[in-house]
Structures are given as structure tokens and as C-alpha cells.
Write a protein that holds these residues in place. Structure first.
Motif, short mmCIF file in Angstrom:
data_model
loop_
_atom_site.label_atom_id
_atom_site.label_comp_id
_atom_site.label_asym_id
_atom_site.label_seq_id
_atom_site.Cartn_x
_atom_site.Cartn_y
_atom_site.Cartn_z
N LEU A 45 13.14 1.23 0.71
CA LEU A 45 12.59 0.94 -0.63
C LEU A 45 12.36 2.24 -1.40
O LEU A 45 12.67 2.33 -2.59
CB LEU A 45 11.25 0.22 -0.52
CG LEU A 45 11.22 -1.28 -0.69
CD1 LEU A 45 9.83 -1.82 -0.42
CD2 LEU A 45 11.70 -1.72 -2.03
N ASN A 46 11.83 3.24 -0.73
CA ASN A 46 11.55 4.52 -1.38
C ASN A 46 12.83 5.27 -1.72
O ASN A 46 12.84 6.07 -2.65
CB ASN A 46 10.63 5.38 -0.51
CG ASN A 46 9.23 4.84 -0.42
OD1 ASN A 46 8.84 3.97 -1.21
ND2 ASN A 46 8.46 5.33 0.52
N ALA A 47 13.90 4.98 -1.01
CA ALA A 47 15.18 5.64 -1.29
C ALA A 47 15.86 5.05 -2.52
O ALA A 47 16.64 5.72 -3.18
CB ALA A 47 16.10 5.53 -0.07
N VAL A 48 15.53 3.79 -2.83
CA VAL A 48 16.12 3.11 -3.98
C VAL A 48 15.43 3.61 -5.24
O VAL A 48 14.21 3.64 -5.33
CB VAL A 48 15.93 1.56 -3.88
CG1 VAL A 48 16.43 0.88 -5.13
CG2 VAL A 48 16.66 1.05 -2.66
N ARG A 49 16.19 4.02 -6.22
CA ARG A 49 15.61 4.53 -7.49
C ARG A 49 15.85 3.56 -8.58
O ARG A 49 16.70 2.89 -8.81
CB ARG A 49 16.20 5.88 -7.85
CG ARG A 49 15.79 6.96 -6.87
CD ARG A 49 14.36 7.36 -7.10
NE ARG A 49 13.93 8.22 -6.02
CZ ARG A 49 12.69 8.36 -5.69
NH1 ARG A 49 11.76 7.73 -6.30
NH2 ARG A 49 12.35 9.17 -4.72
N ARG A 109 0.81 -1.22 0.00
CA ARG A 109 0.00 0.00 0.00
C ARG A 109 0.84 1.27 0.00
O ARG A 109 0.47 2.27 -0.61
CB ARG A 109 -0.89 0.03 1.24
CG ARG A 109 -2.13 -0.80 1.17
CD ARG A 109 -3.10 -0.48 2.31
NE ARG A 109 -2.48 -0.28 3.61
CZ ARG A 109 -2.26 -1.24 4.51
NH1 ARG A 109 -2.60 -2.47 4.25
NH2 ARG A 109 -1.72 -0.96 5.67
N GLU A 110 1.99 1.27 0.71
CA GLU A 110 2.69 2.51 0.99
C GLU A 110 4.00 2.73 0.24
O GLU A 110 4.44 3.86 0.11
CB GLU A 110 2.96 2.61 2.50
CG GLU A 110 1.68 2.63 3.33
CD GLU A 110 1.93 2.59 4.82
OE1 GLU A 110 3.05 2.96 5.25
OE2 GLU A 110 1.01 2.19 5.56
N ALA A 111 4.63 1.68 -0.23
CA ALA A 111 5.91 1.84 -0.92
C ALA A 111 5.69 2.50 -2.29
O ALA A 111 4.72 2.20 -2.99
CB ALA A 111 6.60 0.49 -1.10
N ASN A 112 6.60 3.40 -2.64
CA ASN A 112 6.48 4.10 -3.92
C ASN A 112 6.46 3.13 -5.10
O ASN A 112 5.71 3.34 -6.06
CB ASN A 112 7.63 5.10 -4.10
CG ASN A 112 7.48 6.29 -3.17
OD1 ASN A 112 6.40 6.57 -2.65
ND2 ASN A 112 8.58 7.00 -2.95
N SER A 113 7.26 2.09 -5.04
CA SER A 113 7.30 1.13 -6.15
C SER A 113 5.95 0.41 -6.31
O SER A 113 5.53 0.13 -7.43
CB SER A 113 8.43 0.11 -5.96
OG SER A 113 8.32 -0.54 -4.71
N ASP A 169 9.93 -8.87 -4.52
CA ASP A 169 11.34 -9.24 -4.68
C ASP A 169 12.25 -8.10 -4.21
O ASP A 169 13.22 -8.33 -3.50
CB ASP A 169 11.65 -9.60 -6.14
CG ASP A 169 11.01 -10.91 -6.57
OD1 ASP A 169 10.57 -11.69 -5.71
OD2 ASP A 169 10.94 -11.15 -7.81
N ARG A 170 11.92 -6.87 -4.64
CA ARG A 170 12.71 -5.70 -4.19
C ARG A 170 12.63 -5.55 -2.68
O ARG A 170 13.63 -5.30 -2.01
CB ARG A 170 12.21 -4.42 -4.86
CG ARG A 170 12.77 -4.21 -6.23
CD ARG A 170 12.39 -2.82 -6.76
NE ARG A 170 11.83 -3.03 -8.08
CZ ARG A 170 10.60 -2.71 -8.46
NH1 ARG A 170 9.80 -2.08 -7.66
NH2 ARG A 170 10.19 -2.98 -9.67
N ALA A 171 11.43 -5.70 -2.14
CA ALA A 171 11.23 -5.55 -0.69
C ALA A 171 12.03 -6.61 0.06
O ALA A 171 12.66 -6.30 1.08
CB ALA A 171 9.75 -5.66 -0.34
N ASN A 172 12.04 -7.83 -0.43
CA ASN A 172 12.79 -8.89 0.24
C ASN A 172 14.30 -8.60 0.23
O ASN A 172 14.99 -8.89 1.21
CB ASN A 172 12.50 -10.25 -0.39
CG ASN A 172 11.16 -10.79 0.02
OD1 ASN A 172 10.59 -10.41 1.03
ND2 ASN A 172 10.61 -11.69 -0.79
N ARG A 173 14.79 -8.03 -0.87
CA ARG A 173 16.21 -7.65 -0.90
C ARG A 173 16.50 -6.56 0.14
O ARG A 173 17.51 -6.62 0.84
CB ARG A 173 16.62 -7.18 -2.30
CG ARG A 173 16.77 -8.32 -3.30
CD ARG A 173 17.46 -7.90 -4.58
NE ARG A 173 16.75 -6.87 -5.32
CZ ARG A 173 15.80 -7.10 -6.23
NH1 ARG A 173 15.43 -8.34 -6.49
NH2 ARG A 173 15.21 -6.10 -6.86
N VAL A 174 15.60 -5.60 0.25
CA VAL A 174 15.78 -4.52 1.23
C VAL A 174 15.67 -5.07 2.65
O VAL A 174 16.45 -4.69 3.53
CB VAL A 174 14.76 -3.38 0.98
CG1 VAL A 174 14.75 -2.40 2.14
CG2 VAL A 174 15.07 -2.67 -0.32
#
Length: 174
Positions: free
Chosen positions: A170-174, A44-48, A131-136
Motif C-alpha cells: 500500500l505504501n509503495a502505491v502512489r 493506523r500504519e498505512a501512509n494512505s 478499498d485500496r487495501a482490499n485491492r492490494v
């Protein structure tokens, strides 16, 4: 007397050992760090995740509008048939009824295909976010020396919730 004294000594030694073992277990338990991540909040909240939702809306908005227009046309044709049914001959009524049934069948097929396509794309996009969230999560766990990170739990003490940290990263990763 000697037996009683040796029993007391033995009890004292065993008690001291038990306290030592208990103290060691507590120290190890204090070193064990557990964290929790709320994946629903990430979706719900992550930019991605928000970007994925916008992408899906753009990708499927035209088809959704076409479906809505087709449904509205079918409803209008059905209402028109209901109004005019009494004035039509039996063969005209049967012909128009068959045409409405065929149109409805086509509409249902297109709606089902749309929903299947939308669900498949949504799952693809959410999997990429996950997948991105799990890496973070793994990076946060390694940096902050967590031993275990849970994604689902019946109950979690809020002090163990690292969802905000993960969303921020997650939001810091571009």
C-alpha cells in the motif's frame, strides 16, 4: 481359518485405503494457503490512512476551534452569571438564564452537527483506504497463491499474518 484370513486381508486392504485417503487429504490441506490481514493496523500504519487523518484534521480544525471557543465563551458567561446572580433582579436573572440556555442549546446543536459531519467524512476516507487495501490484499493473494484471506478472526497464528506485506505494498502505491 479361511474366514479369518480373508477378514485379515480385508482389514489390511481397508487400512491401506484409509491411509491413502488420509495422505491425500493431508497433501491437499498442505496446498491450501490461508492469510490474515489486520485492518486496524492498516488504518493506523498505512501512509494512505495517515494522509486521510491529516486531511480530516485540516478540513475540520477551523470548525473544531470555533466550537472550542464557543464552549469556552459559554462557560465564562455561565460562571459570570453564577457570580452575579445574587445581585441581579428577578427579571434580569430570568433573562440571563434564558439567554444562557439558548446559547447552550445552540452550542450543543453545533457540536452535534460537527460530530456528524466529522464521522461521515471519516467514514468516507476510511472506506477509500479500505478499498485500496482490499485491492492490494487481492494482488498479494493472487501473487503468493493464497486460497483464503481473513480480515477478522478470534485467533490467528502470526505465521499467517500478511498485514506487513499489505502495508508495504500500500505504501509503495502512489
Amino acid at each position: 481359518m479361511k474366514k479369518t484370513l480373508s477378514r485379515h486381508c480385508l482389514a489390511l486392504v481397508l487400512g491401506a485405503l484409509a491411509l491413502g485417503v488420509q495422505a491425500q487429504a493431508q497433501a491437499q490441506a498442505q496446498d491450501f494457503r490461508v492469510g490474515f490481514v489486520n485492518t486496524d493496523r492498516i488504518f493506523r500504519e498505512a501512509n494512505s490512512a495517515k494522509q486521510a487523518q491529516v486531511k480530516l484534521e485540516q478540513e475540520f480544525s477551523r470548525r473544531e476551534k470555533e466550537l472550542n471557543d464557543l464552549g469556552a465563551g459559554l462557560k465564562a458567561a455561565s460562571e459570570k452569571f453564577e457570580r452575579e446572580a445574587a445581585t441581579l433582579s428577578e427579571s434580569q436573572r430570568a433573562q440571563r438564564q434564558k439567554a444562557l440556555i439558548d446559547q447552550d442549546r445552540e452550542f450543543q446543536r453545533k457540536r452535534r452537527e460537527f460530530q456528524e459531519d466529522l464521522n461521515a467524512r471519516k467514514n468516507e476516507e476510511l472506506q477509500q483506504v479500505l478499498d485500496r487495501a482490499n485491492r492490494v490484499v487481492k494482488q498479494v493473494a493472487e501473487q503468493e497463491k493464497y486460497d483464503l484471506i481473513l480480515q477478522e478472526a478470534v485467533y490467528i497464528n502470526p505465521k499467517h499474518d500478511i498485514t506487513d506485506k499489505v502495508i508495504k505494498a500500500l505504501n509503495a502505491v502512489r
